[in-house]
Structures are given as structure tokens and as C-alpha cells.
Design a protein around this motif. Structure first.
Motif, PDB file in Angstrom:
ATOM      1  N   LEU A 283       0.840  -1.192   0.000  1.00  0.00           N
ATOM      2  CA  LEU A 283       0.000   0.000   0.000  1.00  0.00           C
ATOM      3  C   LEU A 283       0.876   1.244   0.000  1.00  0.00           C
ATOM      4  O   LEU A 283       1.971   1.237   0.567  1.00  0.00           O
ATOM      5  N   ASP A 284       0.365   2.328  -0.615  1.00  0.00           N
ATOM      6  CA  ASP A 284       1.124   3.572  -0.516  1.00  0.00           C
ATOM      7  C   ASP A 284       0.771   4.273   0.795  1.00  0.00           C
ATOM      8  O   ASP A 284      -0.247   3.975   1.430  1.00  0.00           O
ATOM      9  N   LEU A 285       1.617   5.207   1.196  1.00  0.00           N
ATOM     10  CA  LEU A 285       1.490   5.816   2.517  1.00  0.00           C
ATOM     11  C   LEU A 285       0.170   6.555   2.686  1.00  0.00           C
ATOM     12  O   LEU A 285      -0.429   6.545   3.771  1.00  0.00           O
ATOM     13  N   THR A 286      -0.315   7.196   1.633  1.00  0.00           N
ATOM     14  CA  THR A 286      -1.578   7.937   1.716  1.00  0.00           C
ATOM     15  C   THR A 286      -2.727   7.003   2.073  1.00  0.00           C
ATOM     16  O   THR A 286      -3.563   7.306   2.936  1.00  0.00           O
ATOM     17  N   GLU A 287      -2.760   5.840   1.413  1.00  0.00           N
ATOM     18  CA  GLU A 287      -3.821   4.866   1.685  1.00  0.00           C
ATOM     19  C   GLU A 287      -3.703   4.316   3.106  1.00  0.00           C
ATOM     20  O   GLU A 287      -4.708   4.130   3.793  1.00  0.00           O
ATOM     21  N   VAL A 288      -2.479   4.053   3.545  1.00  0.00           N
ATOM     22  CA  VAL A 288      -2.249   3.568   4.910  1.00  0.00           C
ATOM     23  C   VAL A 288      -2.792   4.573   5.919  1.00  0.00           C
ATOM     24  O   VAL A 288      -3.492   4.214   6.876  1.00  0.00           O
ATOM     25  N   THR A 399      -3.373   0.935  20.145  1.00  0.00           N
ATOM     26  CA  THR A 399      -3.083   0.151  18.942  1.00  0.00           C
ATOM     27  C   THR A 399      -2.955   1.066  17.720  1.00  0.00           C
ATOM     28  O   THR A 399      -2.007   0.948  16.938  1.00  0.00           O
ATOM     29  N   ILE A 400      -3.887   1.992  17.568  1.00  0.00           N
ATOM     30  CA  ILE A 400      -3.844   2.921  16.440  1.00  0.00           C
ATOM     31  C   ILE A 400      -2.654   3.873  16.582  1.00  0.00           C
ATOM     32  O   ILE A 400      -2.031   4.266  15.592  1.00  0.00           O
ATOM     33  N   GLY A 401      -2.301   4.199  17.836  1.00  0.00           N
ATOM     34  CA  GLY A 401      -1.153   5.074  18.072  1.00  0.00           C
ATOM     35  C   GLY A 401       0.137   4.489  17.541  1.00  0.00           C
ATOM     36  O   GLY A 401       1.008   5.219  17.044  1.00  0.00           O
ATOM     37  N   VAL A 402       0.290   3.167  17.638  1.00  0.00           N
ATOM     38  CA  VAL A 402       1.476   2.497  17.091  1.00  0.00           C
ATOM     39  C   VAL A 402       1.561   2.735  15.593  1.00  0.00           C
ATOM     40  O   VAL A 402       2.624   3.027  15.048  1.00  0.00           O
ATOM     41  N   ILE A 407       3.684   5.644  10.691  1.00  0.00           N
ATOM     42  CA  ILE A 407       3.415   6.489   9.521  1.00  0.00           C
ATOM     43  C   ILE A 407       4.290   7.748   9.559  1.00  0.00           C
ATOM     44  O   ILE A 407       4.860   8.164   8.545  1.00  0.00           O
ATOM     45  N   GLU A 408       4.387   8.358  10.747  1.00  0.00           N
ATOM     46  CA  GLU A 408       5.208   9.559  10.882  1.00  0.00           C
ATOM     47  C   GLU A 408       6.670   9.267  10.561  1.00  0.00           C
ATOM     48  O   GLU A 408       7.355  10.089   9.945  1.00  0.00           O
ATOM     49  N   LYS A 409       7.160   8.097  10.967  1.00  0.00           N
ATOM     50  CA  LYS A 409       8.556   7.742  10.680  1.00  0.00           C
ATOM     51  C   LYS A 409       8.788   7.552   9.181  1.00  0.00           C
ATOM     52  O   LYS A 409       9.823   7.949   8.642  1.00  0.00           O
ATOM     53  N   VAL A 410       7.802   6.942   8.523  1.00  0.00           N
ATOM     54  CA  VAL A 410       7.941   6.749   7.070  1.00  0.00           C
ATOM     55  C   VAL A 410       7.918   8.104   6.357  1.00  0.00           C
ATOM     56  O   VAL A 410       8.644   8.317   5.387  1.00  0.00           O
ATOM     57  N   LYS A 411       7.104   9.033   6.867  1.00  0.00           N
ATOM     58  CA  LYS A 411       7.044  10.379   6.276  1.00  0.00           C
ATOM     59  C   LYS A 411       8.396  11.083   6.347  1.00  0.00           C
ATOM     60  O   LYS A 411       8.722  11.923   5.505  1.00  0.00           O
ATOM     61  N   GLU A 412       9.168  10.748   7.373  1.00  0.00           N
ATOM     62  CA  GLU A 412      10.492  11.361   7.536  1.00  0.00           C
ATOM     63  C   GLU A 412      11.541  10.708   6.624  1.00  0.00           C
ATOM     64  O   GLU A 412      12.702  11.125   6.607  1.00  0.00           O
ATOM     65  N   SER A 435       3.202  -0.810   5.261  1.00  0.00           N
ATOM     66  CA  SER A 435       2.112  -1.430   4.510  1.00  0.00           C
ATOM     67  C   SER A 435       1.645  -2.710   5.210  1.00  0.00           C
ATOM     68  O   SER A 435       0.443  -2.951   5.350  1.00  0.00           O
ATOM     69  N   THR A 436       2.605  -3.508   5.675  1.00  0.00           N
ATOM     70  CA  THR A 436       2.273  -4.740   6.402  1.00  0.00           C
ATOM     71  C   THR A 436       1.492  -4.415   7.670  1.00  0.00           C
ATOM     72  O   THR A 436       0.500  -5.077   8.001  1.00  0.00           O
ATOM     73  N   MET A 437       1.947  -3.387   8.396  1.00  0.00           N
ATOM     74  CA  MET A 437       1.248  -2.975   9.610  1.00  0.00           C
ATOM     75  C   MET A 437      -0.177  -2.539   9.297  1.00  0.00           C
ATOM     76  O   MET A 437      -1.112  -2.837  10.049  1.00  0.00           O
ATOM     77  N   SER A 438      -0.351  -1.851   8.167  1.00  0.00           N
ATOM     78  CA  SER A 438      -1.692  -1.408   7.776  1.00  0.00           C
ATOM     79  C   SER A 438      -2.593  -2.602   7.474  1.00  0.00           C
ATOM     80  O   SER A 438      -3.763  -2.625   7.848  1.00  0.00           O
ATOM     81  N   TYR A 439      -2.042  -3.605   6.796  1.00  0.00           N
ATOM     82  CA  TYR A 439      -2.837  -4.811   6.521  1.00  0.00           C
ATOM     83  C   TYR A 439      -3.241  -5.499   7.826  1.00  0.00           C
ATOM     84  O   TYR A 439      -4.359  -6.019   7.955  1.00  0.00           O
ATOM     85  N   ALA A 440      -2.328  -5.506   8.810  1.00  0.00           N
ATOM     86  CA  ALA A 440      -2.640  -6.101  10.112  1.00  0.00           C
ATOM     87  C   ALA A 440      -3.777  -5.335  10.780  1.00  0.00           C
ATOM     88  O   ALA A 440      -4.698  -5.926  11.350  1.00  0.00           O
ATOM     89  N   LEU A 441      -3.706  -3.993  10.715  1.00  0.00           N
ATOM     90  CA  LEU A 441      -4.762  -3.170  11.312  1.00  0.00           C
ATOM     91  C   LEU A 441      -6.098  -3.401  10.613  1.00  0.00           C
ATOM     92  O   LEU A 441      -7.145  -3.525  11.259  1.00  0.00           O
ATOM     93  N   GLN A 442      -6.060  -3.490   9.274  1.00  0.00           N
ATOM     94  CA  GLN A 442      -7.302  -3.735   8.539  1.00  0.00           C
ATOM     95  C   GLN A 442      -7.884  -5.117   8.858  1.00  0.00           C
ATOM     96  O   GLN A 442      -9.098  -5.267   9.024  1.00  0.00           O
ATOM     97  N   ALA A 443      -6.991  -6.107   8.945  1.00  0.00           N
ATOM     98  CA  ALA A 443      -7.459  -7.455   9.295  1.00  0.00           C
ATOM     99  C   ALA A 443      -8.074  -7.451  10.683  1.00  0.00           C
ATOM    100  O   ALA A 443      -9.109  -8.094  10.932  1.00  0.00           O
ATOM    101  N   GLU A 444      -7.455  -6.711  11.596  1.00  0.00           N
ATOM    102  CA  GLU A 444      -7.972  -6.641  12.971  1.00  0.00           C
ATOM    103  C   GLU A 444      -9.313  -5.919  13.020  1.00  0.00           C
ATOM    104  O   GLU A 444     -10.236  -6.325  13.729  1.00  0.00           O
ATOM    105  N   MET A 445      -9.441  -4.847  12.268  1.00  0.00           N
ATOM    106  CA  MET A 445     -10.709  -4.126  12.247  1.00  0.00           C
ATOM    107  C   MET A 445     -11.807  -4.953  11.604  1.00  0.00           C
ATOM    108  O   MET A 445     -12.955  -4.928  12.057  1.00  0.00           O
ATOM    109  N   ASN A 446     -11.475  -5.707  10.555  1.00  0.00           N
ATOM    110  CA  ASN A 446     -12.481  -6.584   9.944  1.00  0.00           C
ATOM    111  C   ASN A 446     -12.889  -7.702  10.895  1.00  0.00           C
ATOM    112  O   ASN A 446     -14.058  -8.107  10.930  1.00  0.00           O
ATOM    113  N   HIS A 447     -11.924  -8.198  11.677  1.00  0.00           N
ATOM    114  CA  HIS A 447     -12.246  -9.184  12.720  1.00  0.00           C
ATOM    115  C   HIS A 447     -13.169  -8.540  13.761  1.00  0.00           C
ATOM    116  O   HIS A 447     -14.162  -9.153  14.184  1.00  0.00           O
TER     117      HIS A 447
END
Length: 488
Positions: A283-288, A399-402, A407-412, A435-447
Motif C-alpha cells: 500500500l502507498d502511505l496515503t492509503e495507509v 493500537t492505532i497510536g502504534v 506512519i510519521e517515521k515513514v514520512k520522515e 504497509s504490512t502494519m496497515s494490513y494487520a490493522l485492517q485485518a484486525e478491524m475486519n475481525h
């Protein structure tokens, strides 16, 4: 370094037994943890030294303090978390500079986002589903039953506790656990998975009245709810520490497994190193960032809705068990008083009416009792479900704070590349890991959404079924009362 502990319960020393009197909430220093027999030698703030029952205290180690802090502000403690991983051997040697020093200013987060190759643990798969990224679910849904609470004692009856039987559906063989064991499991799960998966708190500890039947029943019901929720999560239920809790063979197996779990290095944000998006594009950062903010808005809004329902429900419960039954009782008494007045008339054709009035009065007294008892039959379960979700939703900010911190680190990234702090390939790796972390968050939210839909469908059906029965019983009683009045 001295180890400190917090006193959980009051303890009064017996004269001549070398014991130390302590008060609940007091902080003491442990001077000898190898006394044996369930005792620990400790010193209080007054400098007095003596023996204290080990189950009356909770050790305040640096690790535990860090863990409790992380629960409230995980996104402010990236550096401390990665220092812990480094000190326990979680880093590759190449990450350290001269003298073993590690650059500050986000170096630990960058290491997290760029180097997961040293982690040796089976992957938790995320793949594409009908609703988006989902965890890989097992073919068999694990569950367990928490039942048969029994009172036990140790230290010659000085310390009492309640032990529960926990029977998993996989083995149908019960294992015994005290509340402190559930608390240990909670802390292990929070430590290992809390950065990626919200781990709701256990039902609160209680000192006074904890052996009363009503409290034991309530705690068992809530432990059952917590365990069932953990069983339904594919990542948690398949984890080694959770399987140990459900199916240890004997005391030796339990203690060995505990020590292993407590030494686990794949904790905190390192859990993302075990997550593998299967057949999903980066995923690109904007989508994440958009996904993260979407989930943040929803969980905050649901948290408000759940708290509102709890407030209304509590008010309704109080009304049903207080003023409302009294109103029905007053109506019932008024009918019966009027019947007594009519009886005093001496008129011979009075009996049918006065009997009917008396019966109507008793009907309203019965209804008063029904109203007072009804919340335990329907509202209780609705409130318990909402309490569970209140606890669960309270975990999401951390969890979302992580994810926001990553995201902020990737922006830097571009700035870090420009200053030579990371390479272009490392920046690419950072983006991939985010991107992997975002997929984990999405999987968790779908769960979470899947469970939410199931839970609220189930509890609302149960609530309304009981409401229908309740009003049907009232209607039947009123029909019977109505039938006793005759029209001339």
C-alpha cells in the motif's frame, strides 16, 4: 537494584513468627525472595524487616512498570521499547555503532521498520477476503468453558483463593486456574500482541467480598466472556502461550511454559515481524494513513455510543429495581384498599366486585415483583456485552497510536535519506513494513466488525426475546384480572 512490590491485601503479623505487618497499597522492598513455603522477606518504609505471604504482594519490576505505561502511551515509548528488545538480544549486532551505541532520533523505529530478519517465529497470515484484508482463520473454531469454581487455601489456611476449571473444546480435558493465572495470561497477551491486537482488560480484582457466591458467579461469567473472545481470535488462540494456558499437562509443564513465555522476545511492535500479507500488494502511505484515520474515527464514535447505552441502561436498571416496582405496589395497594372500603358497605351484591378488585391489586403487586427481577433476565446481558466492548474500544487508541507513529517515521524517510541516516533501500523497506502494519490493522478491524455484528445480533435477539416474554406474562396476568370483572 532492589526489587519493590505493592501490597495487595492487609496482612497482620503473628507475634513471634518473624512476620511483617503490611497494609494494602503500601510499597515494600523485597530483601529475600528465596525463603520458600509461600513467603518472601521484605522491608517496609519504616525499616522493619519480616516475612510476607507472596500472594499478598505484586512485584513492581522495571519491566512491569514499562508494560503498564505502554498500555496508556505506547506511541510515546518507541525508544524505551526498542531498548528493551536490544537488552534482551532482539537486535542484530550490525545495528550498533562504535561502543555498542545506537543513534537516537528514531533509529529504533527505523530498525523496527527495516530489519525483521532475525525473528524466527511462524507467520500470522493476512489475505484478501470479501470485506478486505482478513486474518487466516483455522478450520476449527476453538472455545472453552470456565466453570466449577472451588475455594482452595495455602500456607496452612492463611491464604484462600478461588480456582476455576477451564475446559477447551480441543481436548475436553479441564485445567485449573486461579484469577492470578488469568491475570498472568492477560499480561503476556498484552505484552506480545497489544501493539497489533486490542487486548481487553480482565474483570477487576476485588479484595473484600471476593468469596461471596454472587461475586464468584459474576467473575466466572466475565472470565468466560473474556476467554471466549480470546478463543475467537485466530492469532491469539493459536499462540503458544494461549495453548499452554488451556492445555498444560501438569504443574511442571505449566511452570516450564510460563518461564518460556516470560522470556519471549517477539513482543511489542516486534509482533509485526510475524505478520505476512499473502498475495496482497504493498500500500502507498496515503492509503495507509486514510485507513488508520477511518478506523480511529469509527472506534471513537462507537466508544461514545457504547458509553451512552451503558448510562441509559444503568439508569433504567435503577428505575426498574427502585421507583417503578414501588409505583406498581402503590397501585396494587390502592385497589385492595378500595376493595376493603366497598366490603364495608354491607351491600349483599358486593362480593364479585370486591373479590375482583382484590385480585387486580394482587396482580399489580405481582407485576411489581416481575419488574424488579426483569433486568437480570435481559438488560444484564446487554450491559455485559457493552461493558466488554467498552473495554475493547479503550484499547484501540494505543493500537492505532502504534500505526500513527510508524506512519510519521515513514514520512520522515526522504529527510533521513538526504541526511544519510538511512539508505534508499531502507526507506523502501520502511514503507513496505508500514504497509504490512496497515494490513494487520485492517485485518484486525475486519475481525472486530465481524464479531461486533455477531455479538450485537445475538444479544439484541436475546434481550428482545426476554422483553417479549416479560410483556406477554404481564398481558396474561392483566387478562386474568380483567376476566373477573362482570358487566351488568
Amino acid at each position: 537494584v532492589s526489587t519493590q512490590a505493592q501490597v495487595l491485601y492487609d496482612f497482620t503479623a503473628e507475634p513471634g513468627n518473624n512476620e511483617l505487618s503490611v497494609r494494602e497499597g503500601e510499597t515494600i522492598t523485597l530483601t529475600n525472595q528465596n525463603v520458600g513455603g509461600g513467603w518472601i522477606e521484605a522491608k517496609n518504609s519504616r525499616g522493619e524487616v519480616g516475612l510476607v505471604p507472596e500472594d499478598y504482594i505484586e512485584v513492581c519490576s522495571g519491566f512491569r512498570k514499562w508494560l503498564l505505561q505502554r498500555r496508556h502511551a505506547v506511541y510515546d515509548e518507541w525508544d524505551e521499547e526498542w531498548d528493551d528488545v536490544k537488552s534482551s538480544g532482539g537486535y542484530a549486532e550490525s545495528e550498533a555503532g562504535e561502543g555498542g551505541a545506537i543513534n537516537r532520533g528514531g533509529a529504533h523505529v527505523r530498525s523496527h521498520l527495516t530489519d525483521w530478519t532475525h525473528i524466527q517465529e511462524s507467520s500470522n497470515l493476512v489475505h484478501g477476503g470479501e470485506v478486505g484484508p482478513v486474518w487466516a482463520y483455522p478450520d476449527y473454531q476453538l472455545d472453552c468453558v470456565v466453570a466449577d469454581p472451588k475455594k482452595g487455601s495455602k500456607m496452612y489456611g492463611l491464604k484462600s483463593y478461588i480456582e476455576y476449571q477451564v475446559t477447551p473444546t480441543t481436548t475436553n480435558k479441564p485445567v485449573n486456574h486461579r484469577y492470578k493465572h488469568f491475570d498472568w495470561l492477560y499480561e503476556r497477551l498484552l505484552d506480545k500482541f497489544g501493539s497489533a491486537i486490542p487486548i481487553p482488560c480482565l474483570p477487576d480484582k476485588q479484595v473484600t467480598g471476593r468469596f461471596e457466591e454472587e461475586f464468584i458467579k459474576m467473575r466466572m461469567e466475565r472470565l468466560q466472556g473474556w476467554m471466549s473472545r480470546m478463543c475467537r481470535h485466530p492469532v491469539i488462540s493459536s499462540s503458544e502461550v494461549f495453548q499452554l494456558f488451556l492445555s498444560y499437562k501438569d504443574e511442571k509443564d505449566w511452570k516450564t511454559g510460563k518461564r518460556k513465555a516470560e522470556k519471549d522476545e517477539t513482543v511489542g511492535v516486534m509482533i509485526f515481524s510475524t505478520i505476512e500479507p499473502e498475495g496482497l500488494p504493498d500500500l502507498d502511505l496515503t492509503e495507509v494513513e486514510q485507513k488508520c484515520e477511518q478506523f480511529n474515527r469509527f472506534t471513537r464514535a462507537m466508544d461514545d455510543g457504547v458509553k451512552d447505552l451503558l448510562t441509559v441502561g444503568n439508569e433504567h436498571w435503577k428505575r426498574c429495581t427502585g421507583p417503578l416496582p414501588k409505583e406498581y405496589q402503590r397501585i396494587g395497594k390502592a385497589f385492595q384498599n378500595l376493595s376493603s372500603v366497598f366490603t364495608s358497605s354491607g351491600y349483599e351484591g358486593e362480593a364479585a366486585l370486591t373479590d375482583a378488585l382484590t385480585a387486580a391489586g394482587k396482580t399489580y403487586e405481582d407485576i411489581a415483583q416481575m419488574v424488579a427481577e426483569q433486568p437480570k433476565k435481559d438488560l444484564h446481558f446487554l450491559m455485559e456485552t457493552n461493558n466488554e466492548y467498552k473495554g475493547l474500544l479503550g484499547c484501540f487508541p494505543d493500537t492505532i497510536g502504534v500505526h500513527k507513529a510508524a506512519i510519521e517515521k515513514v514520512k520522515e524517510g526522504d529527510k533521513l535519506v538526504a541526511t544519510g541516516k538511512i539508505t534508499t533501500s531502507e526507506k523502501t523497506a520502511m514503507s513496505k513494513r508500514a504497509s504490512t502494519m496497515s494490513y494487520a490493522l485492517q485485518a484486525e478491524m475486519n475481525h472486530f466488525h465481524s464479531n461486533r455484528i455477531y455479538d450485537y445480533n445475538r444479544v439484541m435477539q436475546q434481550y428482545l426475546e426476554q422483553q417479549v416474554k416479560f410483556y406477554e406474562m404481564i398481558a396474561e396476568k392483566l387478562r386474568n384480572a380483567h376476566s373477573q370483572f362482570t358487566t351488568m
